[in-house]
Design a protein around this motif. Structure first.
Motif, PDB file in Angstrom:
ATOM      1  N   ALA A 190       0.849  -1.200   0.000  1.00 25.50           N
ATOM      2  CA  ALA A 190       0.000   0.000   0.000  1.00 25.50           C
ATOM      3  C   ALA A 190       0.877   1.240   0.000  1.00 25.50           C
ATOM      4  N   GLY A 191       1.502   1.499  -1.116  1.00 29.22           N
ATOM      5  CA  GLY A 191       2.390   2.648  -1.234  1.00 29.22           C
ATOM      6  C   GLY A 191       2.928   2.726  -2.648  1.00 29.22           C
ATOM      7  N   ASP A 192       4.081   3.344  -2.813  1.00 25.66           N
ATOM      8  CA  ASP A 192       4.688   3.516  -4.130  1.00 25.66           C
ATOM      9  C   ASP A 192       4.916   2.158  -4.792  1.00 25.66           C
ATOM     10  N   PRO A 193       4.398   1.931  -5.999  1.00 29.61           N
ATOM     11  CA  PRO A 193       4.531   0.623  -6.640  1.00 29.61           C
ATOM     12  C   PRO A 193       5.972   0.191  -6.890  1.00 29.61           C
ATOM     13  N   ASP A 194       6.844   1.128  -7.238  1.00 29.55           N
ATOM     14  CA  ASP A 194       8.243   0.759  -7.484  1.00 29.55           C
ATOM     15  C   ASP A 194       8.912   0.289  -6.201  1.00 29.55           C
ATOM     16  N   ARG A 195       8.704   1.026  -5.135  1.00 29.19           N
ATOM     17  CA  ARG A 195       9.237   0.599  -3.851  1.00 29.19           C
ATOM     18  C   ARG A 195       8.602  -0.724  -3.438  1.00 29.19           C
ATOM     19  N   GLY A 196       7.308  -0.863  -3.698  1.00 33.37           N
ATOM     20  CA  GLY A 196       6.611  -2.080  -3.335  1.00 33.37           C
ATOM     21  C   GLY A 196       7.157  -3.302  -4.035  1.00 33.37           C
ATOM     22  N   ALA A 197       7.544  -3.169  -5.287  1.00 32.78           N
ATOM     23  CA  ALA A 197       8.101  -4.302  -6.023  1.00 32.78           C
ATOM     24  C   ALA A 197       9.350  -4.834  -5.332  1.00 32.78           C
ATOM     25  N   GLU A 198      10.168  -3.929  -4.820  1.00 33.48           N
ATOM     26  CA  GLU A 198      11.380  -4.351  -4.105  1.00 33.48           C
ATOM     27  C   GLU A 198      11.039  -5.042  -2.790  1.00 33.48           C
ATOM     28  N   VAL A 199      10.096  -4.463  -2.069  1.00 36.63           N
ATOM     29  CA  VAL A 199       9.750  -5.001  -0.752  1.00 36.63           C
ATOM     30  C   VAL A 199       9.078  -6.363  -0.875  1.00 36.63           C
ATOM     31  N   LEU A 200       8.293  -6.561  -1.926  1.00 34.95           N
ATOM     32  CA  LEU A 200       7.575  -7.822  -2.110  1.00 34.95           C
ATOM     33  C   LEU A 200       8.420  -8.908  -2.760  1.00 34.95           C
ATOM     34  N   ALA A 201       9.584  -8.550  -3.272  1.00 42.19           N
ATOM     35  CA  ALA A 201      10.400  -9.509  -4.031  1.00 42.19           C
ATOM     36  C   ALA A 201      10.659 -10.818  -3.287  1.00 42.19           C
ATOM     37  N   PRO A 202      10.946 -10.813  -1.980  1.00 41.48           N
ATOM     38  CA  PRO A 202      11.206 -12.092  -1.299  1.00 41.48           C
ATOM     39  C   PRO A 202      10.032 -13.074  -1.347  1.00 41.48           C
ATOM     40  N   LEU A 203       8.807 -12.582  -1.495  1.00 34.31           N
ATOM     41  CA  LEU A 203       7.661 -13.487  -1.595  1.00 34.31           C
ATOM     42  C   LEU A 203       7.706 -14.316  -2.872  1.00 34.31           C
ATOM     43  N   ARG A 204       8.500 -13.865  -3.840  1.00 37.93           N
ATOM     44  CA  ARG A 204       8.604 -14.561  -5.123  1.00 37.93           C
ATOM     45  C   ARG A 204       9.776 -15.536  -5.151  1.00 37.93           C
ATOM     46  N   GLU A 205      10.442 -15.662  -3.992  1.00 45.05           N
ATOM     47  CA  GLU A 205      11.649 -16.497  -3.935  1.00 45.05           C
ATOM     48  C   GLU A 205      11.584 -17.520  -2.811  1.00 45.05           C
ATOM     49  N   LEU A 206      10.382 -17.875  -2.388  1.00 47.14           N
ATOM     50  CA  LEU A 206      10.231 -18.807  -1.267  1.00 47.14           C
ATOM     51  C   LEU A 206      10.441 -20.255  -1.688  1.00 47.14           C
ATOM     52  N   ALA A 207      10.329 -20.525  -2.972  1.00 47.09           N
ATOM     53  CA  ALA A 207      10.605 -21.824  -3.586  1.00 47.09           C
ATOM     54  C   ALA A 207      10.730 -21.540  -5.085  1.00 47.09           C
ATOM     55  N   THR A 208      10.693 -22.575  -5.908  1.00 42.65           N
ATOM     56  CA  THR A 208      10.736 -22.374  -7.354  1.00 42.65           C
ATOM     57  C   THR A 208       9.313 -22.268  -7.888  1.00 42.65           C
ATOM     58  N   PRO A 209       8.909 -21.098  -8.376  1.00 44.68           N
ATOM     59  CA  PRO A 209       7.516 -20.935  -8.819  1.00 44.68           C
ATOM     60  C   PRO A 209       7.210 -21.756 -10.071  1.00 44.68           C
ATOM     61  N   LEU A 210       5.984 -22.217 -10.148  1.00 43.27           N
ATOM     62  CA  LEU A 210       5.482 -22.798 -11.386  1.00 43.27           C
ATOM     63  C   LEU A 210       5.111 -21.695 -12.368  1.00 43.27           C
ATOM     64  N   PHE A 211       4.651 -20.583 -11.814  1.00 45.14           N
ATOM     65  CA  PHE A 211       4.175 -19.444 -12.598  1.00 45.14           C
ATOM     66  C   PHE A 211       4.143 -18.249 -11.673  1.00 45.14           C
ATOM     67  N   ASP A 212       4.422 -17.069 -12.211  1.00 43.90           N
ATOM     68  CA  ASP A 212       4.451 -15.862 -11.383  1.00 43.90           C
ATOM     69  C   ASP A 212       3.749 -14.735 -12.118  1.00 43.90           C
ATOM     70  N   MET A 213       2.628 -14.283 -11.560  1.00 43.25           N
ATOM     71  CA  MET A 213       1.906 -13.179 -12.187  1.00 43.25           C
ATOM     72  C   MET A 213       2.054 -11.889 -11.383  1.00 43.25           C
ATOM     73  N   SER A 214       3.167 -11.771 -10.680  1.00 43.78           N
ATOM     74  CA  SER A 214       3.450 -10.564  -9.911  1.00 43.78           C
ATOM     75  C   SER A 214       3.729  -9.389 -10.842  1.00 43.78           C
ATOM     76  N   GLY A 215       3.506  -8.187 -10.313  1.00 48.53           N
ATOM     77  CA  GLY A 215       3.833  -6.996 -11.074  1.00 48.53           C
ATOM     78  C   GLY A 215       2.902  -5.861 -10.738  1.00 48.53           C
ATOM     79  N   PRO A 216       3.120  -4.686 -11.328  1.00 48.64           N
ATOM     80  CA  PRO A 216       2.200  -3.558 -11.113  1.00 48.64           C
ATOM     81  C   PRO A 216       0.809  -3.935 -11.616  1.00 48.64           C
ATOM     82  N   THR A 217      -0.189  -3.728 -10.781  1.00 48.83           N
ATOM     83  CA  THR A 217      -1.536  -4.217 -11.080  1.00 48.83           C
ATOM     84  C   THR A 217      -2.559  -3.170 -10.646  1.00 48.83           C
ATOM     85  N   PRO A 218      -3.594  -2.933 -11.439  1.00 49.64           N
ATOM     86  CA  PRO A 218      -4.668  -2.036 -10.965  1.00 49.64           C
ATOM     87  C   PRO A 218      -5.259  -2.573  -9.663  1.00 49.64           C
TER      88      PRO A 218
END
Length: 477
Positions: free
Chosen positions: A286-314
């Motif tokens: 809930a803040g700047d999307p660019d900063r948010g992408a950095e802060v959320l990055a570890p959630l995308r590295e908890l294992a090997t994803p099958l698929f990742d639809m992360s990114g700036p989203t409405p």
């Protein structure tokens, strides 16, 4: 001629055609005097397990119609239920052979951008609110499914994607217009009817019919940073252990959840996740999307994803992203929830065992991160008492075959019993299904010390318990 209805005491009531016609003549909306099939309803109840059909349905067009319907129910001693969004898991927006007050036509939303307020009618859905507020980059904490009703979610507390930054839906309520059991219209706020205002924020539909909510708005969106990696369910323990470490230091701007499901073969989604058992780690910043992408990055590295639809989203897309999992009048549902003071290895093992053993593809086992703005509020400053636990687990039994009702309800209870061994014992009332346990047991754990005061407010505003089709609070004697 007469019509037979269920009374507030469970006994039958005989109403004359003249009495029914008098109510019909006074309404600007409509009055239906026959039980309706769900397909005849403008907004049928969400859970088809609870198909109680009202003998009378007052489709209200405004507050005055609600007043007439409440006075009619009181005069004739009728069992009455209220339907706002109709999304109650436990069927609390249905009534068998009683009077249903249907607010679905009252779905207007008016935004005051200068004061950052949204005035929302009692029959609105969260999609209605987000549609209007996001035009000017504002939001208030709502649900995670756009088809959820504003009223039920708010009166029960209200968790969503903004909970750690801005709190509950009910925490952002600044005023409510309420038709009380005596038929009077009251305005509840910090300065007017403060006891009623306290009780509405988490105390459920015990105190009247809320015809209008006024919410505080916050700058959010229209684009937010969103994390949504899909991991193999086999890696769930590893994922939860890494997620536990992440949530221990995550800033309040981050709200996240670990959701487990067998993902359907949805057109447009990669085949690698079609009919695949997955753990989806959802996160919003809930803040700047660019900063948010950095802060959320570890959630995308908890294992090997099958698929990742992360990114700036409405933000509106985030708010409706889980809609397909919760179609109305499709999934038979029985849920149970439990708060946890910690996500211990033993708790993770219990969550993993439940997720691996789900009896139906669409049945979910979810783990929510709480804290942040939720825990910054004194548990006795509103009716919603469960603010300190940092985690909550929800076991959402959902299936389509009525022949599975008994077996899946039994499975949910047994798996919840295992999770409860590691929890606080308290539940979230919006995530509960009616069962053979006393309803009072759920309200006791959910409200804690606030239950005594809730009983006193109930005695003041509804001493005869007219509004009892809810997570009911007994009027104090």
């Amino acid at each position: 001629m007469t019509i037979t209805l269920t009374g507030v005491d469970g006994a039958s009531r005989q109403l004359t055609d003249e009495a029914v016609e008098a109510l019909r003549a006074g309404l600007r909306g409509s009055l239906l005097d026959r039980p309706l099939d769900p397909e005849q309803e403008p907004r049928p109840a969400w859970n088809p397990m609870h198909d109680g059909r009202a003998a009378l349905t007052a489709r209200c067009s405004g507050t005055a119609d609600v007043v007439d319907a409440v006075r009619f129910a009181r005069e004739h001693g009728l069992l009455v239920a209220v339907r706002g969004g109709g999304h109650s898991v436990s069927g609390l927006s249905t009534v068998s052979d009683g009077l249903l007050i249907d607010l679905s036509a009252m779905n207007g939303v008016q935004v005051d951008p200068l004061r950052r307020l949204a005035h929302v009618q009692g029959g609105a859905l969260w999609g209605d609110v987000d549609r209007e507020t996001q035009v000017i980059g504002l939001a208030t904490p709502g649900g995670v499914v756009s088809d959820t009703g504003v009223a039920g979610l708010t009166l029960g507390g209200g968790y969503g994607w903004l909970r750690r930054r801005y709190g509950l839906s009910s925490d952002n309520l600044v005023e409510a217009q309420v038709v009380c059991a005596d038929g009077t219209v009251r305005t509840a706020s910090a300065d007017s009817e403060p006891d009623l205002f306290w009780a509405l924020r988490g105390g459920g539909g015990n105190f009247g019919v809320v015809t209008s909510f006024t919410f505080r708005l916050h700058p959010v969106g229209p684009i937010v940073a969103f994390a949504a990696p899909f991991y193999p369910l086999e890696d769930l323990r590893q994922i939860l252990e890494g997620w536990r470490d992440y949530t221990a230091t995550a800033p309040d701007d981050v709200t996240s959840v670990v959701l487990t499901i067998t993902f359907p073969a949805v057109p447009g989604m990669p085949e690698v996740i079609h009919d695949r058992r997955v753990a989806i780690v959802g996160g919003v910043y809930a803040g700047d999307p660019d900063r948010g992408a950095e802060v959320l990055a570890p959630l995308r590295e908890l294992a090997t994803p099958l698929f990742d639809m992360s990114g700036p989203t409405p933000f509106t897309a985030v708010q409706s992203g889980f809609d397909a999992f919760f179609p109305r009048q499709t999934l038979r549902s029985y849920w149970k929830s439990q708060y946890l003071d910690s996500l211990s290895d033993e708790a993770i093992a219990a969550i993993d065992a439940a997720a691996q053993d789900r009896p139906a593809p669409i049945t979910l086992v979810n783990t929510f991160h709480m804290g942040g703005a939720l825990s910054a509020v004194d548990p006795e400053s509103t009716a919603f008492a469960q603010r300190q636990p940092p985690y909550m687990v929800s076991i959402d039994g959902m299936w389509t075959d009525p022949d599975q009702d008994r077996s899946i309800v039994s499975w949910v209870r047994s798996r919840w019993d295992e999770v409860r061994k590691h929890g606080t014992g308290a539940v979230y009332l919006n995530f509960t299904g009616l069962d053979d346990e006393p309803v009072r047991a759920g309200t006791d754990t959910a409200f804690g010390r606030n239950l005594l005061r809730l009983g006193q407010v109930k005695a003041q505003y509804d001493p005869t318990n007219l509004f009892q089709v809810n997570n009911n609070v007994t009027p104090a004697s």
